[in-house]
Design an enzyme around this catalytic site. Sequence first.
Site, mmCIF file in Angstrom:
data_model
loop_
_atom_site.group_PDB
_atom_site.id
_atom_site.type_symbol
_atom_site.label_atom_id
_atom_site.label_comp_id
_atom_site.label_asym_id
_atom_site.label_seq_id
_atom_site.Cartn_x
_atom_site.Cartn_y
_atom_site.Cartn_z
ATOM 1 N N LYS A 120 0.840 -1.203 0.000
ATOM 2 C CA LYS A 120 0.000 0.000 0.000
ATOM 3 C C LYS A 120 0.873 1.250 0.000
ATOM 4 O O LYS A 120 0.595 2.221 -0.698
ATOM 5 C CB LYS A 120 -0.949 -0.023 1.205
ATOM 6 C CG LYS A 120 -2.080 -1.026 1.024
ATOM 7 C CD LYS A 120 -2.844 -1.330 2.290
ATOM 8 C CE LYS A 120 -3.828 -2.474 2.025
ATOM 9 N NZ LYS A 120 -4.491 -2.985 3.228
ATOM 10 N N GLN A 164 -4.699 -1.857 9.459
ATOM 11 C CA GLN A 164 -4.577 -3.168 8.815
ATOM 12 C C GLN A 164 -5.197 -4.256 9.702
ATOM 13 O O GLN A 164 -4.855 -4.380 10.878
ATOM 14 C CB GLN A 164 -3.090 -3.475 8.547
ATOM 15 C CG GLN A 164 -2.846 -4.737 7.752
ATOM 16 C CD GLN A 164 -3.390 -4.669 6.324
ATOM 17 O OE1 GLN A 164 -3.233 -3.675 5.630
ATOM 18 N NE2 GLN A 164 -4.043 -5.736 5.895
ATOM 19 N N ASP A 187 -11.178 2.851 4.037
ATOM 20 C CA ASP A 187 -11.488 1.428 3.901
ATOM 21 C C ASP A 187 -13.000 1.208 3.812
ATOM 22 O O ASP A 187 -13.450 0.126 3.432
ATOM 23 C CB ASP A 187 -10.947 0.653 5.120
ATOM 24 C CG ASP A 187 -9.747 -0.212 4.749
ATOM 25 O OD1 ASP A 187 -9.545 -0.435 3.537
ATOM 26 O OD2 ASP A 187 -9.041 -0.665 5.661
#
Length: 360
Positions: A120, A164, A187
């Site tokens: 990422k 994460q 997200d």
Amino acid sequence: MNSADCSSHSATARLLHFGSPGAIYLRRFVGSLHVGRCGSNPTHVKTLRLRSNPPKTITVTEAEVAASAKIIDGKMVAKEIRDEITTEVSRMKDAIGVVPGLAVMLIGERKDSATYVRNKKKACESVGINSFEVRLPEDSAETEVLKFISDFNDDPAVHGILVQLPLPKHMNEQNILNAVSIEKDVDGFHPLNIGRLAMRGREPSFVPCTPKGCIELLHRYGFQIKGKKAVVIGRSNIVGMPAALLLQREDATVTIVHSRTQNPEQIVKEADIVISAVGQPDMVRGTWLKPGAVVIDVGINPVEDATCPRGYRLVGDVCYEEARKVVSAITPVPGGVGPMTIAMLLSNTLSSAKRIHNFQ
Ligand code: NAP
């Protein structure tokens, strides 16, 4: 083992966990035909000359030549999207002096999570988005994580915050995801964003990246969704459920198949569009699919394969070799949905920065 023999995966091959040592072995793609595929055992082969520059010659099995399905090339589409983002990031910087920023938090020492975070960060760099990384040890206190999130929420240089997953077991995922400002929830996992996604007439600030990438592939390849019968296999919060909500928003008639569904093959067989997010190698067989259907395979399943340099290879939830003889289009694994997920994260971060700074 022949790669077309999908029954052998479920019967004998061992599904590996992503924490397994070794990085992901990627197939190389040339045009719409893939080469360098470990695990295949072609008995009948043909040599094709590709119109590339310089011209390339490749060897493929007859089955590959005969197969009619269009390969939905997520890698290529993701590259297109990243190029568009690069242009937009630079236009924004030139016009108002703002560079989008993504904060990524990694808690614990999971190797797979560390790889995802690294990818990422690299992707951010490649399009000119700033990235900020926080790594905390496995035994960190939840309050420490919440403090970082709170700081990022207030930091004007940060337009997106990503924690994460999975988190260490002692942490409450709900508390942590809820703490991310919905304006920076790139997200798309905040319950308010998911709730808005589910409601008619409401707009979420962000849509979860993987399902958004699936729909983007359908759009960019020009597949009609409206009025079609769609089946989503899997109902997880991060993929299956939001994918079904998105398809419904696009006016598909949606059925969700999950682990307790009876006769899943009959239900899947009716679908014009199948999105599979299960995590079971080659579970969906060619016989499950309606001729001409469009298949988006989200599954990424490492299976043992001694013929591969790393001792394993990645397969989807759908038996690719069987499916491509039946359906009209299908995503490969790898090279389908995977690259789209990161592209959508970058896209969400750019949109966030544009919204916060009211930049069109
Ligand atoms: P998950 O949280 O484990 O959810 C799996 C879903 O599949 C559950 O809803 C489960 O049903 C259902 N399921 C399990 N076995 C089934 C069966 N035999 N028949 C029908 N449904 C079954 O997994 P996930 O996070 O959604 O991920 C799914 C797959 O997508 C994994 O392979 C993952 O690696 C991959 N993935 C890929 C990307 C990408 O970027 N390409 C991103 C995320 C995930 P129940 O709800 O009844 O348990």
